[in-house]
Write a protein that holds these residues in place. Structure first.
Motif, PDB file in Angstrom:
ATOM      1  N   LEU A 233     -18.040  32.272 -59.593  1.00  0.00           N
ATOM      2  CA  LEU A 233     -19.349  32.059 -58.977  1.00  0.00           C
ATOM      3  C   LEU A 233     -19.353  30.664 -58.365  1.00  0.00           C
ATOM      4  O   LEU A 233     -19.340  29.663 -59.079  1.00  0.00           O
ATOM      5  CB  LEU A 233     -20.453  32.169 -60.038  1.00  0.00           C
ATOM      6  CG  LEU A 233     -20.358  33.404 -60.956  1.00  0.00           C
ATOM      7  CD1 LEU A 233     -21.491  33.416 -61.968  1.00  0.00           C
ATOM      8  CD2 LEU A 233     -20.351  34.701 -60.154  1.00  0.00           C
ATOM      9  N   VAL A 234     -19.304  30.626 -57.044  1.00  0.00           N
ATOM     10  CA  VAL A 234     -19.277  29.339 -56.337  1.00  0.00           C
ATOM     11  C   VAL A 234     -20.721  29.029 -55.961  1.00  0.00           C
ATOM     12  O   VAL A 234     -21.220  29.472 -54.918  1.00  0.00           O
ATOM     13  CB  VAL A 234     -18.366  29.432 -55.090  1.00  0.00           C
ATOM     14  CG1 VAL A 234     -18.196  28.052 -54.467  1.00  0.00           C
ATOM     15  CG2 VAL A 234     -17.016  30.032 -55.467  1.00  0.00           C
ATOM     16  N   ILE A 235     -21.405  28.325 -56.862  1.00  0.00           N
ATOM     17  CA  ILE A 235     -22.860  28.180 -56.733  1.00  0.00           C
ATOM     18  C   ILE A 235     -23.191  26.881 -56.009  1.00  0.00           C
ATOM     19  O   ILE A 235     -22.805  25.793 -56.445  1.00  0.00           O
ATOM     20  CB  ILE A 235     -23.527  28.209 -58.122  1.00  0.00           C
ATOM     21  CG1 ILE A 235     -23.109  29.492 -58.867  1.00  0.00           C
ATOM     22  CG2 ILE A 235     -25.042  28.115 -58.000  1.00  0.00           C
ATOM     23  CD1 ILE A 235     -23.539  29.541 -60.334  1.00  0.00           C
ATOM     24  N   GLU A 236     -23.925  27.013 -54.909  1.00  0.00           N
ATOM     25  CA  GLU A 236     -24.329  25.834 -54.140  1.00  0.00           C
ATOM     26  C   GLU A 236     -25.831  25.657 -54.237  1.00  0.00           C
ATOM     27  O   GLU A 236     -26.592  26.619 -54.144  1.00  0.00           O
ATOM     28  CB  GLU A 236     -23.993  26.039 -52.662  1.00  0.00           C
ATOM     29  CG  GLU A 236     -22.530  25.907 -52.347  1.00  0.00           C
ATOM     30  CD  GLU A 236     -22.284  26.027 -50.849  1.00  0.00           C
ATOM     31  OE1 GLU A 236     -21.201  26.459 -50.491  1.00  0.00           O
ATOM     32  OE2 GLU A 236     -23.205  25.707 -50.057  1.00  0.00           O
ATOM     33  N   TRP A 327     -22.675  19.466 -61.878  1.00  0.00           N
ATOM     34  CA  TRP A 327     -22.862  19.468 -60.420  1.00  0.00           C
ATOM     35  C   TRP A 327     -22.042  18.342 -59.795  1.00  0.00           C
ATOM     36  O   TRP A 327     -21.962  17.247 -60.353  1.00  0.00           O
ATOM     37  CB  TRP A 327     -24.335  19.237 -60.061  1.00  0.00           C
ATOM     38  CG  TRP A 327     -25.237  20.387 -60.436  1.00  0.00           C
ATOM     39  CD1 TRP A 327     -26.099  20.424 -61.479  1.00  0.00           C
ATOM     40  CD2 TRP A 327     -25.358  21.639 -59.758  1.00  0.00           C
ATOM     41  NE1 TRP A 327     -26.762  21.630 -61.510  1.00  0.00           N
ATOM     42  CE2 TRP A 327     -26.321  22.401 -60.459  1.00  0.00           C
ATOM     43  CE3 TRP A 327     -24.748  22.213 -58.633  1.00  0.00           C
ATOM     44  CZ2 TRP A 327     -26.694  23.678 -60.075  1.00  0.00           C
ATOM     45  CZ3 TRP A 327     -25.121  23.495 -58.247  1.00  0.00           C
ATOM     46  CH2 TRP A 327     -26.079  24.214 -58.968  1.00  0.00           C
ATOM     47  N   VAL A 328     -21.439  18.634 -58.644  1.00  0.00           N
ATOM     48  CA  VAL A 328     -20.743  17.578 -57.897  1.00  0.00           C
ATOM     49  C   VAL A 328     -21.187  17.664 -56.436  1.00  0.00           C
ATOM     50  O   VAL A 328     -21.615  18.710 -55.973  1.00  0.00           O
ATOM     51  CB  VAL A 328     -19.196  17.735 -57.942  1.00  0.00           C
ATOM     52  CG1 VAL A 328     -18.674  17.652 -59.347  1.00  0.00           C
ATOM     53  CG2 VAL A 328     -18.735  19.020 -57.280  1.00  0.00           C
ATOM     54  N   GLU A 329     -21.070  16.525 -55.749  1.00  0.00           N
ATOM     55  CA  GLU A 329     -21.372  16.559 -54.319  1.00  0.00           C
ATOM     56  C   GLU A 329     -20.260  17.338 -53.628  1.00  0.00           C
ATOM     57  O   GLU A 329     -19.076  17.070 -53.855  1.00  0.00           O
ATOM     58  CB  GLU A 329     -21.387  15.138 -53.768  1.00  0.00           C
ATOM     59  CG  GLU A 329     -22.762  14.509 -53.768  1.00  0.00           C
ATOM     60  CD  GLU A 329     -22.689  13.163 -53.084  1.00  0.00           C
ATOM     61  OE1 GLU A 329     -22.779  13.120 -51.854  1.00  0.00           O
ATOM     62  OE2 GLU A 329     -22.499  12.181 -53.814  1.00  0.00           O
ATOM     63  N   LYS A 330     -20.678  18.264 -52.780  1.00  0.00           N
ATOM     64  CA  LYS A 330     -19.695  19.147 -52.144  1.00  0.00           C
ATOM     65  C   LYS A 330     -18.621  18.353 -51.384  1.00  0.00           C
ATOM     66  O   LYS A 330     -17.436  18.667 -51.440  1.00  0.00           O
ATOM     67  CB  LYS A 330     -20.453  20.052 -51.174  1.00  0.00           C
ATOM     68  CG  LYS A 330     -19.798  21.357 -50.915  1.00  0.00           C
ATOM     69  CD  LYS A 330     -20.759  22.245 -50.183  1.00  0.00           C
ATOM     70  CE  LYS A 330     -20.006  23.094 -49.198  1.00  0.00           C
ATOM     71  NZ  LYS A 330     -20.908  23.848 -48.332  1.00  0.00           N
ATOM     72  N   LYS A 331     -19.039  17.273 -50.717  1.00  0.00           N
ATOM     73  CA  LYS A 331     -18.055  16.529 -49.916  1.00  0.00           C
ATOM     74  C   LYS A 331     -17.046  15.761 -50.802  1.00  0.00           C
ATOM     75  O   LYS A 331     -16.031  15.283 -50.320  1.00  0.00           O
ATOM     76  CB  LYS A 331     -18.736  15.589 -48.931  1.00  0.00           C
ATOM     77  CG  LYS A 331     -19.597  14.545 -49.559  1.00  0.00           C
ATOM     78  CD  LYS A 331     -20.215  13.674 -48.468  1.00  0.00           C
ATOM     79  CE  LYS A 331     -20.972  12.554 -49.127  1.00  0.00           C
ATOM     80  NZ  LYS A 331     -22.160  12.122 -48.592  1.00  0.00           N
ATOM     81  N   SER A 334     -12.759  17.228 -53.203  1.00  0.00           N
ATOM     82  CA  SER A 334     -11.304  16.983 -53.180  1.00  0.00           C
ATOM     83  C   SER A 334     -10.864  15.933 -54.199  1.00  0.00           C
ATOM     84  O   SER A 334      -9.684  15.770 -54.464  1.00  0.00           O
ATOM     85  CB  SER A 334     -10.851  16.572 -51.777  1.00  0.00           C
ATOM     86  OG  SER A 334     -11.493  15.370 -51.446  1.00  0.00           O
ATOM     87  N   LYS A 335     -11.811  15.214 -54.782  1.00  0.00           N
ATOM     88  CA  LYS A 335     -11.448  14.200 -55.791  1.00  0.00           C
ATOM     89  C   LYS A 335     -11.155  14.841 -57.153  1.00  0.00           C
ATOM     90  O   LYS A 335     -10.650  14.193 -58.059  1.00  0.00           O
ATOM     91  CB  LYS A 335     -12.591  13.190 -55.970  1.00  0.00           C
ATOM     92  CG  LYS A 335     -12.897  12.396 -54.724  1.00  0.00           C
ATOM     93  CD  LYS A 335     -13.512  11.066 -55.091  1.00  0.00           C
ATOM     94  CE  LYS A 335     -13.853  10.217 -53.890  1.00  0.00           C
ATOM     95  NZ  LYS A 335     -12.819  10.103 -52.899  1.00  0.00           N
ATOM     96  N   TYR A 336     -11.528  16.092 -57.308  1.00  0.00           N
ATOM     97  CA  TYR A 336     -11.362  16.752 -58.610  1.00  0.00           C
ATOM     98  C   TYR A 336     -10.057  17.545 -58.659  1.00  0.00           C
ATOM     99  O   TYR A 336      -9.674  18.190 -57.672  1.00  0.00           O
ATOM    100  CB  TYR A 336     -12.556  17.676 -58.879  1.00  0.00           C
ATOM    101  CG  TYR A 336     -13.827  16.890 -59.104  1.00  0.00           C
ATOM    102  CD1 TYR A 336     -14.222  16.527 -60.385  1.00  0.00           C
ATOM    103  CD2 TYR A 336     -14.594  16.445 -58.023  1.00  0.00           C
ATOM    104  CE1 TYR A 336     -15.351  15.755 -60.585  1.00  0.00           C
ATOM    105  CE2 TYR A 336     -15.732  15.669 -58.216  1.00  0.00           C
ATOM    106  CZ  TYR A 336     -16.096  15.331 -59.507  1.00  0.00           C
ATOM    107  OH  TYR A 336     -17.212  14.561 -59.710  1.00  0.00           O
TER     108      TYR A 336
END
Ligand code: SF4
Length: 350
Positions: A233-236, A327-331, A334-336
């Protein structure tokens, strides 16, 4: 000792690949290369070896890094327990050996994640101690060369080949000899269609003289592979995305993926929405399912993952986040550190 080692060593000198860990005596770097190359092709491992030696030139620097940074640098190599064990072992070296790489077989073997193979490789290559290195290539070469037909994936077969390798190991330069046997397996005595005409051991080879090169080595059977069905589930919500940090004993410990509903088999959207896991996340909310991607197949050593990804937009807050989700900022995604399966989805859809 054996009769063919001069021929083998001559062949090795003329044919060995030029790899950055060749000719290195630094036990730390040899260890790094061995850990990276387990279950990894040399071409892929090369890039990771360079990254790690550049960022962490000493074992103390590796020990001082965060697990997150190590996993991020490891991303894409798979078998992440290797990276976690390596980090753990680096800390052990700092705590127990004051940051100096241990010098005996026993003390190296005692490090987390280090097995017989890796301990033998480090001690024979870095310290020139007579320990035979037996990896998949070596099993194949000796099985053919000596005509050993006991399955190489059985305890008995492994023992036989290990004993033969120990007996045949020359006392001088055991590290170079070990590398030469492995290189012969990688370049010449390949699993399919070995290049016997170019092989320096052809005249001594049992399989060649008995026309058994395609029959040896014998394997007793393949490991069973389990199918798993992952519904991600890619929840935005606005600019944020819900990530899940993996904990416990399952695959990818320490890495991040998305909240997931795992099912016994592939499942329709209607059935998924009716599951108690779905209801626990969204309760009375009616989120918008923007897209469904998949199935994505991903093969691990004992598991075949079948994943589908539901991109879901929600404007309402989720009262109780699923366990270990955040929650993470979508932009900033790539840091994860994420496993390759998740990376594939992200690069296509986010
Ligand atoms: S002769 Fe052929 S089968 Fe025998 S060791 Fe050489 S490459 Fe392998």
């Amino acid at each position: 000792m054996n009769d063919w080692s001069p021929k083998l060593l001559k062949w090795y000198e003329a044919n060995k690949r030029d790899l950055p860990w060749r000719g290195v005596n630094d036990a730390y770097k040899i260890w790094l290369s061995e850990v990276i190359l387990q279950q990894t092709r040399v071409n892929q491992g090369l890039e990771y070896y360079n990254r790690f030696t550049e960022k962490y030139p000493t074992v103390s620097k590796l020990a001082a890094a965060s697990e997150h940074d190590i996993l991020k640098l490891w991303q894409g190599l798979g078998y992440y327990s290797r990276a976690r064990n390596m980090h753990h072992a680096a800390k052990e070296i700092v705590a127990i050996h004051k940051g100096k790489f241990p010098v005996t077989y026993e003390s190296i073997r005692a490090l987390k994640g280090v097995g017989d193979y890796t301990a033998a490789a480090i001690t024979s290559i870095a310290y020139k101690l007579p320990y035979p290195v037996v990896d998949g290539n070596v099993f194949r070469v000796y099985s053919r060369l000596l005509g050993i037909s006991t399955p190489i994936d059985s305890t008995e077969g492994k023992k036989k080949i290990w004993e033969a390798a120990a007996e045949l190991l020359p006392k001088s330069n055991p590290g170079i000899y070990n590398q030469a046997v492995m290189e012969l397996g990688a370049l010449c005595c390949t699993p399919k269609n070995p290049n016997c005409t170019e092989c320096p051991l052809q005249t001594a080879c049992y399989a060649y003289s008995h026309k058994l090169t395609n029959k040896l080595p014998v394997k007793q059977g393949k490991t069973k592979v389990r199918d798993r069905y992952l519904n991600y589930l890619v929840i935005e919500k606005g600019d944020s995305l819900l990530l899940h940090n993996r904990k416990g004993k399952d695959i990818w410990k320490g890495l991040n993926d998305f909240p997931c509903i795992e099912t016994e088999e592939a499942i329709s959207l209607e059935k998924l929405i009716a599951t108690k896991e779905w209801k626990a996340i969204f309760s009375a909310n009616k989120p918008v399912i923007e897209s469904v991607a998949g199935p994505y197949k991903h093969i691990l050593s004992h598991q075949r993952l079948n994943a589908q990804f539901l991109k879901i937009k929600t404007s309402k807050s989720i009262k109780k986040l699923p366990q270990d989700c955040f929650w993470v900022e979508k932009k900033k995604i790539s840091k994860y550190a994420v496993p390759r399966l998740i990376e594939r989805y992200i690069s296509n859809y986010l």
